[in-house]
Motif scaffolding. Structure first.
Motif, mmCIF file in Angstrom:
data_model
loop_
_atom_site.group_PDB
_atom_site.id
_atom_site.type_symbol
_atom_site.label_atom_id
_atom_site.label_comp_id
_atom_site.label_asym_id
_atom_site.label_seq_id
_atom_site.Cartn_x
_atom_site.Cartn_y
_atom_site.Cartn_z
ATOM 1 N N LEU A 98 -2.953 6.353 -12.330
ATOM 2 C CA LEU A 98 -3.906 7.012 -11.441
ATOM 3 C C LEU A 98 -3.533 6.804 -9.978
ATOM 4 O O LEU A 98 -3.517 7.746 -9.190
ATOM 5 N N TRP A 99 -3.182 5.540 -9.618
ATOM 6 C CA TRP A 99 -3.029 5.198 -8.204
ATOM 7 C C TRP A 99 -1.593 5.234 -7.719
ATOM 8 O O TRP A 99 -1.349 5.348 -6.517
ATOM 9 N N GLY A 100 -0.657 5.099 -8.635
ATOM 10 C CA GLY A 100 0.748 4.941 -8.238
ATOM 11 C C GLY A 100 1.223 5.978 -7.246
ATOM 12 O O GLY A 100 1.693 5.647 -6.154
ATOM 13 N N PHE A 101 1.077 7.254 -7.600
ATOM 14 C CA PHE A 101 1.619 8.313 -6.735
ATOM 15 C C PHE A 101 0.821 8.485 -5.438
ATOM 16 O O PHE A 101 1.444 8.588 -4.374
ATOM 17 N N PRO A 102 -0.526 8.503 -5.478
ATOM 18 C CA PRO A 102 -1.253 8.619 -4.208
ATOM 19 C C PRO A 102 -0.935 7.494 -3.225
ATOM 20 O O PRO A 102 -0.719 7.753 -2.039
ATOM 21 N N ILE A 103 -0.837 6.258 -3.723
ATOM 22 C CA ILE A 103 -0.530 5.140 -2.819
ATOM 23 C C ILE A 103 0.835 5.353 -2.185
ATOM 24 O O ILE A 103 1.019 5.172 -0.982
ATOM 25 N N MET A 104 1.783 5.791 -3.005
ATOM 26 C CA MET A 104 3.134 6.013 -2.513
ATOM 27 C C MET A 104 3.136 7.056 -1.406
ATOM 28 O O MET A 104 3.709 6.857 -0.326
ATOM 29 N N LEU A 105 2.461 8.188 -1.657
ATOM 30 C CA LEU A 105 2.429 9.272 -0.670
ATOM 31 C C LEU A 105 1.767 8.798 0.620
ATOM 32 O O LEU A 105 2.292 9.023 1.715
ATOM 33 N N LEU A 107 9.385 -2.975 3.799
ATOM 34 C CA LEU A 107 8.913 -2.549 2.476
ATOM 35 C C LEU A 107 9.905 -2.957 1.392
ATOM 36 O O LEU A 107 9.532 -3.356 0.295
ATOM 37 N N GLU A 108 11.185 -2.847 1.730
ATOM 38 C CA GLU A 108 12.256 -3.211 0.806
ATOM 39 C C GLU A 108 12.162 -4.710 0.508
ATOM 40 O O GLU A 108 12.216 -5.139 -0.637
ATOM 41 N N ASP A 109 12.030 -5.486 1.573
ATOM 42 C CA ASP A 109 11.983 -6.928 1.484
ATOM 43 C C ASP A 109 10.753 -7.385 0.704
ATOM 44 O O ASP A 109 10.802 -8.327 -0.071
ATOM 45 N N PHE A 110 9.658 -6.698 0.899
ATOM 46 C CA PHE A 110 8.414 -7.023 0.227
ATOM 47 C C PHE A 110 8.532 -6.796 -1.277
ATOM 48 O O PHE A 110 7.874 -7.446 -2.079
ATOM 49 N N GLY A 111 9.407 -5.871 -1.672
ATOM 50 C CA GLY A 111 9.605 -5.609 -3.098
ATOM 51 C C GLY A 111 8.970 -4.308 -3.540
ATOM 52 O O GLY A 111 8.897 -4.024 -4.736
ATOM 53 N N TYR A 112 8.513 -3.500 -2.589
ATOM 54 C CA TYR A 112 7.835 -2.266 -2.988
ATOM 55 C C TYR A 112 8.814 -1.163 -3.384
ATOM 56 O O TYR A 112 8.545 -0.395 -4.306
ATOM 57 N N LEU A 113 9.948 -1.073 -2.691
ATOM 58 C CA LEU A 113 10.858 0.059 -2.952
ATOM 59 C C LEU A 113 11.338 0.144 -4.406
ATOM 60 O O LEU A 113 11.392 1.240 -4.958
ATOM 61 N N PRO A 114 11.697 -0.981 -5.053
ATOM 62 C CA PRO A 114 12.068 -0.854 -6.470
ATOM 63 C C PRO A 114 10.942 -0.246 -7.314
ATOM 64 O O PRO A 114 11.213 0.483 -8.264
ATOM 65 N N ARG A 115 9.695 -0.505 -6.936
ATOM 66 C CA ARG A 115 8.561 0.090 -7.671
ATOM 67 C C ARG A 115 8.527 1.600 -7.479
ATOM 68 O O ARG A 115 8.132 2.343 -8.386
ATOM 69 N N VAL A 116 8.925 2.055 -6.284
ATOM 70 C CA VAL A 116 8.970 3.503 -6.049
ATOM 71 C C VAL A 116 10.018 4.137 -6.951
ATOM 72 O O VAL A 116 9.780 5.161 -7.599
ATOM 73 N N ALA A 117 11.190 3.490 -7.004
ATOM 74 C CA ALA A 117 12.243 4.001 -7.884
ATOM 75 C C ALA A 117 11.749 4.008 -9.335
ATOM 76 O O ALA A 117 12.026 4.931 -10.094
ATOM 77 N N PHE A 118 11.010 2.984 -9.686
ATOM 78 C CA PHE A 118 10.451 2.856 -11.045
ATOM 79 C C PHE A 118 9.478 4.001 -11.330
ATOM 80 O O PHE A 118 9.521 4.631 -12.380
ATOM 81 N N ASN A 119 8.615 4.316 -10.346
ATOM 82 C CA ASN A 119 7.638 5.391 -10.526
ATOM 83 C C ASN A 119 8.297 6.755 -10.635
ATOM 84 O O ASN A 119 7.853 7.615 -11.388
ATOM 85 N N LEU A 120 9.344 6.951 -9.822
ATOM 86 C CA LEU A 120 9.908 8.302 -9.714
ATOM 87 C C LEU A 120 11.071 8.544 -10.659
ATOM 88 O O LEU A 120 11.618 9.638 -10.698
ATOM 89 N N ASP A 121 11.482 7.509 -11.402
ATOM 90 C CA ASP A 121 12.715 7.637 -12.184
ATOM 91 C C ASP A 121 12.708 8.836 -13.125
ATOM 92 O O ASP A 121 13.710 9.522 -13.253
ATOM 93 N N LEU A 122 11.573 9.106 -13.760
ATOM 94 C CA LEU A 122 11.567 10.172 -14.772
ATOM 95 C C LEU A 122 11.982 11.516 -14.164
ATOM 96 O O LEU A 122 12.770 12.251 -14.756
ATOM 97 N N ALA A 123 11.466 11.818 -12.954
ATOM 98 C CA ALA A 123 11.823 13.083 -12.309
ATOM 99 C C ALA A 123 13.319 13.150 -12.068
ATOM 100 O O ALA A 123 13.961 14.176 -12.319
#
Lengths: 345, 481
Positions: free
Chosen positions: B75-82, B161-177
């Motif tokens: 539910l929240w993954g994509f809106p938070i990212m945007l 953001l990279e250092d915090f560890g968020y960017l790998p989560r973005v890659a994780f969320n978007l991988d399917l596309a």
């Protein structure tokens, strides 16, 4: 009286054409010589494979394998006989010791190069055979020794073919075509024929690899259905003919159907890694091993991507995301539900 | 423990041992070395299990679990990212305004007249003075003042953001596309970096280890609308598109238009990746494994320092190196007279028919040619060339001198005098998204791929797409408009 520029250009053209070693004519000759050597080595390879597997090599089979006309094949064989590579007695084609040695070297070079491409480069699988067909004529016996040492003297190439050891003979193919495998009996896929290329590409795209355990459960309706690596596969008989198998005693069909893979693990469950599928190899295999997907490791599902794939797994204290295709390559067992405390997110 | 007694009295010959080894080895299925690795790991596991005692099975920190629950939730993954990325761009654009003004005040407002005086004092001929000061110096000053502040804001935020560890989560969320289009999940990270700067985005593709997927990421990186192009988009959208709506909606409408262009870029990234991985870069989807590291508080100062040195200064230096000769070319084209007309006027005339067909004009096309070094100088160059062509007096600083106007309204008036319509504006926004990468990026692509062929593909592919899209829009516009 022709002018000086005219003479000069004539001279330059003549030089371009006839310069020893670098002129067009010399290059053309060299290319022809190389092409002739390639043809003769390919013919030797064919004769060797026939002899080893108890088939009779003929002029027609040579012509068919090399895609040349019968007349050309006859010329080629006569030439090879003259060079002491083969004997042609009463239409019977046999390798002479020197020819056998050369043929063995070419086969060894081909299979080693394929192993090299598979293990140490990122070259696409569909190109391996084609590249090795060219390289086998360029490697010297010394090169193959160095290459084999670098690869850890492998016994089999990526298609499951035996790589003959230096100076050793080529063993006969032991497998039977998968078409002929009995129903409901586990077998081991031994070898996947890499020719013709289009057929091989289709088999490869299905994720079938030598070393996989398979069990055919239906041959109805013009296709062969079998179970391998936790999934059902369907092949037409033509494709299945390019796979060979050996029986797998001591395994029941039940064992095969009960095999579980990481892709089937649900959130809130844990399991033990039993090993990696043989379909996983080269850099991909090493990477998974490095990440800790080794036998005995406990593993649990940590997160599932909002889109449903990939899934993140907890392995040895780290969280690693894998796509479903990768998770499908990891054998698991001892599946259990996590205690409620740890499962609550 | 081997003792003497265990040694066989008759040691077997070496040949026998080798033969036994060979026999044993052929009994091992698969690769011997991998079997060894697996056996070593299994042994290590057994030994560690016996020798190491852990007080409790240490669960992941609750905070990590909660964060992951929201950041990767359905539910929240994509809106938070945007939201997070919109916020980052907003901070960059708003925050860069003031420092850009200061730097431009210093370099253009104060140093430039000073340099002019000094060169006059030195008695340099007018053409050398124009070439050096009005051409080379000014273009460099523009590039620095427009490029430096947004990069100095965007890159550290990105690195944090990279250092915090968020960017790998973005890659994780978007991988399917990305998987669906045959690309690597980590391409989403280089794509986002591309929104800051395409050259940095191309460098960021190093995290992708498969050569095929890395090439796809490099070629499509230009479809991420970089910092240098945002100002063009915003300016043109607010002059031509915002004015279509009632005054209180104008801001929202123009922001919507810019967002639409950026989203079109993302859609094209996926579409072109798909097309590439089915044609010239065909191949199997390679393996994908991504570590999701635990969250940790970023090292603020270290991050700030490294991102400034590694990314900002690196990119800026390359841009400056290309801006200096470009400044000379721009000045020369506006000041070299051949038969009563400047070179720029000739070129604009030549480019005019093509520009017309594409729904653009000659000035825009020429500006995009001379502004290859940096997208930042496109608008100043367009304004300079428009003055040159329309012969408007009292605007700008003289032939071949780039400038920007203080008010949006004045810029709009000048462009309308140059014959601009709504179609020109829409197509300029599209062309700004879809044209060749800047020379810094082109050079970086060459450095990263080491191949002239792929550099050419990466350069021309967006340009061809840009011609196609603007042509189609112009034709539709003229048919239905």
């Amino acid at each position: 009286m022709p002018s000086l520029p005219f003479l000069l250009s004539l001279l330059i053209i003549a030089g371009l054409l006839f310069w020893p070693g670098a002129g067009v004519v010399a290059r053309w000759r060299e290319a022809r010589r190389r092409a002739a050597r390639v043809r003769s080595e390919d013919a030797l390879k064919h004769v060797l494979k026939c002899e080893v597997n108890g088939q009779v090599p003929t002029l027609n089979s040579v012509a068919g394998t090399l895609h040349i006309r019968d007349g050309q094949a006859a010329e080629l064989l006569a030439d090879m006989e003259q060079h002491g590579l083969v004997t042609l007695n009463e239409g019977r084609l046999r390798l002479r010791p020197h020819g056998r040695e050369l043929a063995l070297h070419v086969v060894r070079a081909h299979r080693l190069w394929e192993s090299y491409l598979a293990e140490q480069t990122g070259v696409a699988e569909a190109k391996w055979h084609h590249l090795a067909e060219r390289k086998e004529h360029q490697l010297s016996p010394e090169d193959t020794i160095v290459l084999a040492a670098r690869l850890g003297n492998p016994l089999h190439d990526p298609h499951g073919d035996t790589i003959p050891a230096e100076g050793a003979d080529l063993p006969a193919d032991t497998g039977q075509p998968l078409n002929t495998a009995p129903l409901d009996t586990p077998v081991l896929i031994l070898h996947i024929e890499d020719e013709p290329e289009a057929v091989y590409a289709q088999i490869q795209a299905l994720g079938l690899r030598p070393g996989m355990k398979a069990c055919i459960f239906s041959k109805e309706g013009g296709c062969i259905r079998f179970w391998a690596d936790g999934r059902e596969h369907v092949l037409t008989p033509i494709l299945a003919n390019n796979l060979t198998y050996v029986p797998l005693p001591g395994t029941t069909p039940g064992d095969l159907f009960e095999e579980e893979f990481l892709s089937g693990l649900h959130p809130g469950e844990r399991a033990r890694v039993l090993g990696l599928s043989t379909a996983c190899r080269g850099a991909e295999r090493r990477r998974l091993l490095d990440l800790g997907f080794v036998p005995g490791t406990m593993i649990e599902v940590e997160l599932v991507s909002p889109a449903g794939d990939p899934t993140a797994y907890r392995v040895r204290g780290t969280v690693i995301a894998l796509r479903r295709e990768q998770a499908r390559l990891i054998h698991i067992g001892n599946r259990a539900t996590l205690p409620a405390e740890a499962a609550s997110k | 423990m081997a003792t003497e007694a265990q040694h066989s009295p008759t040691a077997p010959a070496v040949a026998d041992i080798l033969e036994a080894a060979r026999r044993l080895r052929s009994g091992i299925p698969g690769d011997v070395h991998e079997q060894l690795v697996e056996a070593i790991y299994a042994d290590a596991e057994r030994i560690a299990g016996r020798a190491v005692s852990r007080p409790e099975r240490r669960a992941r920190p609750t905070l990590d679990r909660t964060l992951d629950y929201f950041l990767t939730s359905r539910l929240w993954g994509f809106p938070i990212m945007l939201l997070l990325f919109a916020l980052m761009f907003w901070i960059t654009i708003i925050g860069a305004n003031a420092p850009s003004g200061w730097i431009s005040d210093l370099l253009v407002g104060q140093c430039w007249p000073l340099l002019r005086e000094v060169t006059v004092g030195l008695g340099l001929p007018w053409w050398l003075r124009g070439l050096l000061v009005d051409g080379m110096y000014l273009s460099t000053a523009w590039v620095v003042s427009v490029m430096l502040p947004p990069m100095a804001i965007f890159f550290p935020m990105f690195t944090l953001l990279e250092d915090f560890g968020y960017l790998p989560r973005v890659a994780f969320n978007l991988d399917l596309a990305f998987k669906k289009v045959g690309a690597h999940g980590k391409q989403s990270m280089s794509l986002m970096m591309g929104f800051g700067c395409n050259a940095a985005g191309v460098v960021a593709t190093r995290i992708i280890d498969s050569p095929r997927e890395r090439l796809i990421a490099i070629i499509t990186n230009n479809f991420a609308l970089c910092n240098g192009r945002w100002p063009t988009q915003i300016l043109i959208a607010s002059i031509f598109i915002g004015s279509l709506a009632p005054a209180h909606w104008a801001g929202l409408v123009s922001a919507g238009a810019v967002t639409a262009v950026a989203l079109l870029g993302i859609a094209l990234t996926l579409a072109v990746s798909w097309a590439l991985s089915r044609t010239v870069l065909r191949g199997e989807v390679s393996s994908f494994s991504l570590e999701l590291p635990p969250y940790r508080p970023p090292h603020f100062w270290r991050t700030l320092y490294t991102s400034l040195i590694d990314r900002t200064v690196f990119v800026l230096w390359r841009a400056v190196v290309f801006a200096v000769p470009a400044g000379a070319v721009i000045w020369l084209s506006a000041n070299l007279h051949v038969g009563g007309m400047t070179v720029a006027q000739y070129l604009i005339q030549y480019a005019y028919p093509l520009g017309l067909v594409l729904g653009l004009n000659g000035v825009i096309l020429l500006a995009y040619v001379v502004a290859i070094p940096a997208n930042e100088i496109v608008i100043p160059t367009i304004l300079m060339l428009t003055v040159l062509v329309t012969g408007s007096h009292g605007i700008g600083e003289g032939a071949g001198v780039m400038f920007e106007l203080d008010s949006t309204a004045a810029t709009g008036a000048l462009l309308q005098a140059g014959g601009w319509t709504l179609l020109t504006a829409v197509n300029l926004m599209l062309f700004s998204l879809l044209h060749n990468p800047c020379s810094t990026t082109i050079y970086t692509i060459y450095k990263e791929t080491g191949s002239v062929k792929w550099t050419v593909v990466a350069t021309l592919l967006p340009l061809v797409l840009g011609f196609g899209v603007t042509l189609a829009v112009a034709m539709l516009w003229r048919t239905f408009g």
